[in-house]
Write a protein that holds these residues in place. Sequence first.
Motif, PDB file in Angstrom:
ATOM      1  N   VAL A 194       0.845  -1.208   0.000  1.00  0.00           N
ATOM      2  CA  VAL A 194       0.000   0.000   0.000  1.00  0.00           C
ATOM      3  C   VAL A 194       0.873   1.249   0.000  1.00  0.00           C
ATOM      4  O   VAL A 194       0.603   2.205  -0.734  1.00  0.00           O
ATOM      5  CB  VAL A 194      -0.938  -0.018   1.230  1.00  0.00           C
ATOM      6  N   GLN A 195       1.944   1.247   0.771  1.00  0.00           N
ATOM      7  CA  GLN A 195       2.803   2.427   0.852  1.00  0.00           C
ATOM      8  C   GLN A 195       3.489   2.689  -0.481  1.00  0.00           C
ATOM      9  O   GLN A 195       3.586   3.831  -0.945  1.00  0.00           O
ATOM     10  CB  GLN A 195       3.848   2.243   1.966  1.00  0.00           C
ATOM     11  N   SER A 196       3.999   1.601  -1.179  1.00  0.00           N
ATOM     12  CA  SER A 196       4.677   1.752  -2.476  1.00  0.00           C
ATOM     13  C   SER A 196       3.711   2.295  -3.517  1.00  0.00           C
ATOM     14  O   SER A 196       4.035   3.206  -4.291  1.00  0.00           O
ATOM     15  CB  SER A 196       5.246   0.405  -2.934  1.00  0.00           C
ATOM     16  N   ALA A 204       3.860   5.888  -5.823  1.00  0.00           N
ATOM     17  CA  ALA A 204       3.833   5.893  -7.290  1.00  0.00           C
ATOM     18  C   ALA A 204       2.637   6.688  -7.789  1.00  0.00           C
ATOM     19  O   ALA A 204       2.730   7.461  -8.757  1.00  0.00           O
ATOM     20  CB  ALA A 204       3.782   4.452  -7.816  1.00  0.00           C
ATOM     21  N   LEU A 205       1.459   6.516  -7.134  1.00  0.00           N
ATOM     22  CA  LEU A 205       0.244   7.227  -7.548  1.00  0.00           C
ATOM     23  C   LEU A 205       0.430   8.735  -7.355  1.00  0.00           C
ATOM     24  O   LEU A 205      -0.012   9.528  -8.195  1.00  0.00           O
ATOM     25  CB  LEU A 205      -0.948   6.732  -6.738  1.00  0.00           C
ATOM     26  N   THR A 206       1.125   9.111  -6.315  1.00  0.00           N
ATOM     27  CA  THR A 206       1.342  10.539  -6.070  1.00  0.00           C
ATOM     28  C   THR A 206       2.163  11.155  -7.196  1.00  0.00           C
ATOM     29  O   THR A 206       1.859  12.252  -7.693  1.00  0.00           O
ATOM     30  CB  THR A 206       2.056  10.741  -4.734  1.00  0.00           C
ATOM     31  N   ARG A 207       3.234  10.417  -7.635  1.00  0.00           N
ATOM     32  CA  ARG A 207       4.071  10.928  -8.713  1.00  0.00           C
ATOM     33  C   ARG A 207       3.289  11.000 -10.027  1.00  0.00           C
ATOM     34  O   ARG A 207       3.387  11.974 -10.773  1.00  0.00           O
ATOM     35  CB  ARG A 207       5.315  10.043  -8.867  1.00  0.00           C
ATOM     36  N   SER A 208       2.523   9.992 -10.356  1.00  0.00           N
ATOM     37  CA  SER A 208       1.771   9.949 -11.619  1.00  0.00           C
ATOM     38  C   SER A 208       0.730  11.055 -11.649  1.00  0.00           C
ATOM     39  O   SER A 208       0.518  11.706 -12.686  1.00  0.00           O
ATOM     40  CB  SER A 208       1.089   8.593 -11.783  1.00  0.00           C
ATOM     41  N   GLY A 256      -5.447   6.989 -18.121  1.00  0.00           N
ATOM     42  CA  GLY A 256      -5.771   5.564 -17.912  1.00  0.00           C
ATOM     43  C   GLY A 256      -4.738   4.903 -17.025  1.00  0.00           C
ATOM     44  O   GLY A 256      -5.067   4.060 -16.180  1.00  0.00           O
ATOM     45  N   ALA A 257      -3.435   5.290 -17.193  1.00  0.00           N
ATOM     46  CA  ALA A 257      -2.385   4.704 -16.350  1.00  0.00           C
ATOM     47  C   ALA A 257      -2.583   5.110 -14.892  1.00  0.00           C
ATOM     48  O   ALA A 257      -2.411   4.301 -13.964  1.00  0.00           O
ATOM     49  CB  ALA A 257      -1.020   5.156 -16.860  1.00  0.00           C
ATOM     50  N   VAL A 258      -2.972   6.384 -14.652  1.00  0.00           N
ATOM     51  CA  VAL A 258      -3.212   6.850 -13.264  1.00  0.00           C
ATOM     52  C   VAL A 258      -4.387   6.106 -12.629  1.00  0.00           C
ATOM     53  O   VAL A 258      -4.346   5.710 -11.456  1.00  0.00           O
ATOM     54  CB  VAL A 258      -3.458   8.362 -13.266  1.00  0.00           C
ATOM     55  N   GLU A 259      -5.452   5.879 -13.430  1.00  0.00           N
ATOM     56  CA  GLU A 259      -6.635   5.174 -12.896  1.00  0.00           C
ATOM     57  C   GLU A 259      -6.284   3.748 -12.528  1.00  0.00           C
ATOM     58  O   GLU A 259      -6.756   3.201 -11.505  1.00  0.00           O
ATOM     59  CB  GLU A 259      -7.752   5.203 -13.937  1.00  0.00           C
ATOM     60  N   LEU A 260      -5.424   3.085 -13.301  1.00  0.00           N
ATOM     61  CA  LEU A 260      -5.008   1.714 -12.996  1.00  0.00           C
ATOM     62  C   LEU A 260      -4.244   1.682 -11.679  1.00  0.00           C
ATOM     63  O   LEU A 260      -4.435   0.769 -10.852  1.00  0.00           O
ATOM     64  CB  LEU A 260      -4.137   1.185 -14.141  1.00  0.00           C
ATOM     65  N   GLN A 261      -3.388   2.668 -11.446  1.00  0.00           N
ATOM     66  CA  GLN A 261      -2.634   2.714 -10.190  1.00  0.00           C
ATOM     67  C   GLN A 261      -3.590   2.884  -8.981  1.00  0.00           C
ATOM     68  O   GLN A 261      -3.369   2.306  -7.913  1.00  0.00           O
ATOM     69  CB  GLN A 261      -1.631   3.870 -10.237  1.00  0.00           C
ATOM     70  N   ARG A 262      -4.663   3.670  -9.177  1.00  0.00           N
ATOM     71  CA  ARG A 262      -5.635   3.850  -8.089  1.00  0.00           C
ATOM     72  C   ARG A 262      -6.310   2.523  -7.742  1.00  0.00           C
ATOM     73  O   ARG A 262      -6.509   2.191  -6.569  1.00  0.00           O
ATOM     74  CB  ARG A 262      -6.710   4.868  -8.478  1.00  0.00           C
ATOM     75  N   GLN A 263      -6.717   1.774  -8.728  1.00  0.00           N
ATOM     76  CA  GLN A 263      -7.378   0.488  -8.492  1.00  0.00           C
ATOM     77  C   GLN A 263      -6.446  -0.474  -7.769  1.00  0.00           C
ATOM     78  O   GLN A 263      -6.862  -1.209  -6.859  1.00  0.00           O
ATOM     79  CB  GLN A 263      -7.836  -0.110  -9.827  1.00  0.00           C
ATOM     80  N   GLN A 264      -5.159  -0.486  -8.157  1.00  0.00           N
ATOM     81  CA  GLN A 264      -4.194  -1.371  -7.490  1.00  0.00           C
ATOM     82  C   GLN A 264      -4.050  -0.972  -6.009  1.00  0.00           C
ATOM     83  O   GLN A 264      -3.951  -1.825  -5.121  1.00  0.00           O
ATOM     84  CB  GLN A 264      -2.834  -1.282  -8.203  1.00  0.00           C
TER      85      GLN A 264
END
Length: 737
Positions: A325-327, A331-335, A394-402
């Motif tokens: 969750v922390q990793s 990554a989501l913050t940077r994207s 779309g890449a940012v949305e995928l990171q949110r789901q993960q």
Amino acid sequence: MMRIKGITIAGFGGVSDEISVDLNADVVIVVGANGYGKTTICNAISWVMSGKSPSSQGPRNLYSKSGTTMVELEADFDGADVTIARSLENPDEVDVKKLRWPLRVSTGEEVLRGVDAEVWLRKHLAGTETNEDFSSLAESFMDSIYLQQESLREFLTGRQDTERFDAVASMVGAGRLREFADQLQSHKRAWVRALTQSDAALNADRTKVEDLEASLKVLDGEISKANAPEVQARWHSWLSDIESLELDELPSIHQLELTEQALSTIRGALIRARSDVEQLESVMLAAQAELRVPIPAEPNESALMTVSSQIAEVSSTKIAADSEVQSLRNALTRSEASLRRAESLREDLATMATILLRHVSDDCSACGQGVDPQDYRARLERLAAESQDAEQRGAVELQRQQLESAEERSRDASTGLAALTDQQRTLKQQQASAVAARERRETRLREVLGRLPNDDTEPSVDHDTGLDSIAREIELLSTRRDQISRINETGRQFEAAASLEASRARHGRISAELATLSTELAKKEQDLVARKQTNEVATTLLEAVKKDAESFVAERLTQLRPLLSQFYAAIDPHPTFRSVEIATRQFGGKHRLTPRLRDVDVQVDVADPGETLSTSQANALAVSLFLAFNLGFAPTHMNALVLDDPLQNLDDVHLLGLVDLLRKILPFRQMIITTHDHAFAALLARKLRPVKEGARTTYVRFTKWDRSGPGVEQWDVPAEASPLKLVSAHTSNSVSS
């Protein structure tokens, strides 16, 4: 001798303001229409003399402006001028019962008020010193001089025969004798009530004597039974039974004698022994119930180990999920930051393209180079329409789901870890509780077994064996308790024998009390007999007083009969019932008086004239009675006669008879006569005119009435200048017409 001279009235009856009327005449004729205030003069004389209000609403006039209610009567007492007055002391009082109008007498030398005035007037009305009640004497006095048609008619037809006797007794001077008889009757009734109460009180003493005699009889039987030989045999047998109980408090009792103290000591020890047994039995029963409660089950060790292993596994899963969750969050913050920069750049290009579209030409508006306008416009429109980069978003949305998936795994791991931790804690608590309960059970069992007598149980005895020992002890305690109770109950049979000395002492006390009470009762009985004899004497005396009162009244009425017959014959109201008398009798312990009419020719009597005579005839009889009472019974020191409208319901024949009768009475009485009939007033003025020197007849005419009171005119009736005389040819006697 009293003579009425004048009257002043203010705020009384029908007079609102103040009027004064001259009454210093032999005859005062008052005439006026009904409601003009004629009766007010009569009522004012009655009120000032007796204090008796003429109305239930009090003497006040409704239209009085000053609020004063006052009557002053001027009179001549044996040549001395006296003013008799009453005035309302509290005119603002609303409650009629609380109104006060004290008497005031002015003799010229002094002014008397209240009780002193009543004492003075009572003496001069009675003609002598007297203790008779002022109200009774004054009312009787006014009844004898004041003719009210309603009251006299009521006397004849409405009153009870006992009330008539009381009224006449007061007139003839037997009032004190009658009052003495009434007081004696009242005291006799009180005496009889006291006798009844004393007799009832003696009933309590008589009952107590009977109870004491019954108690002595019972004690005699108890003392006789206590001396029987078989009682001693049962006593020693009972002592043996007690010794078998082996009570520490009673080590050796077989030599004890049967006494109240010994019996009390033994039974007290038995009661305490039974209490000790019951207490120990209660403890054993409570312990038995407590030890039978099941101990909570102890969880096994494998369950604890399984839960510990599951906790370690879930903890590892949670740590891995938290790291992931922390990793993902980093990554989501940077994207998201990169996406925001790209979107800002695209928005700037779109804004610039929109601006350039407004200035499209052959040269570029930004750099000035030559361009193809159509191609240039197409490129600017594409830049203006382009708002975002779909691939990057779309890449940012995928990171949110993960990230959400990793957070959910972390939460599931936390929930599972908390549940396993709670389960582990519960198992440990159950294990500790089971161990503590088992230790308490073992401790309690050792305590209970330690209280058992002659207990040889091993300290490490098991639970079931301990419960068996307790059950056996409970059974033994119950048997011993029943045995002690049975022996103690058997001891009750010795109570009478043990209390022999006390019974003898009680027998002596009761005998002494009975002797004293019997002596006192005999004295009270003798006193009661003496009081009953006194009551018989009082009864005889009362009968004698009543008889004397009746005889006195009857004698006075007998003396009055000629005068009454003369007056009745003068009016002559009935063609056949020409004889009248007043009969007295005693019935039901009360004096009674009844007027009787008689037809002498055929010997027919009428005991109730009011039911036989017409209204005119009854009024004629009533006037005859009043005038006879006035001349026959009224005190000689008061020669007034007040007649309030005597004309009512009298026909012409009876009216002429009445006037002739008044003319005959005139030399003996001062007359005040009211009437509503002017013709009758004129007849009175002519018939009762002055016929001798110094005589006076005055005429008072009420001319009107309004809120300020009546209008009054007054003049004297002139005397006959030359009376007509009839002279006989054979005698020189003359008769005035």
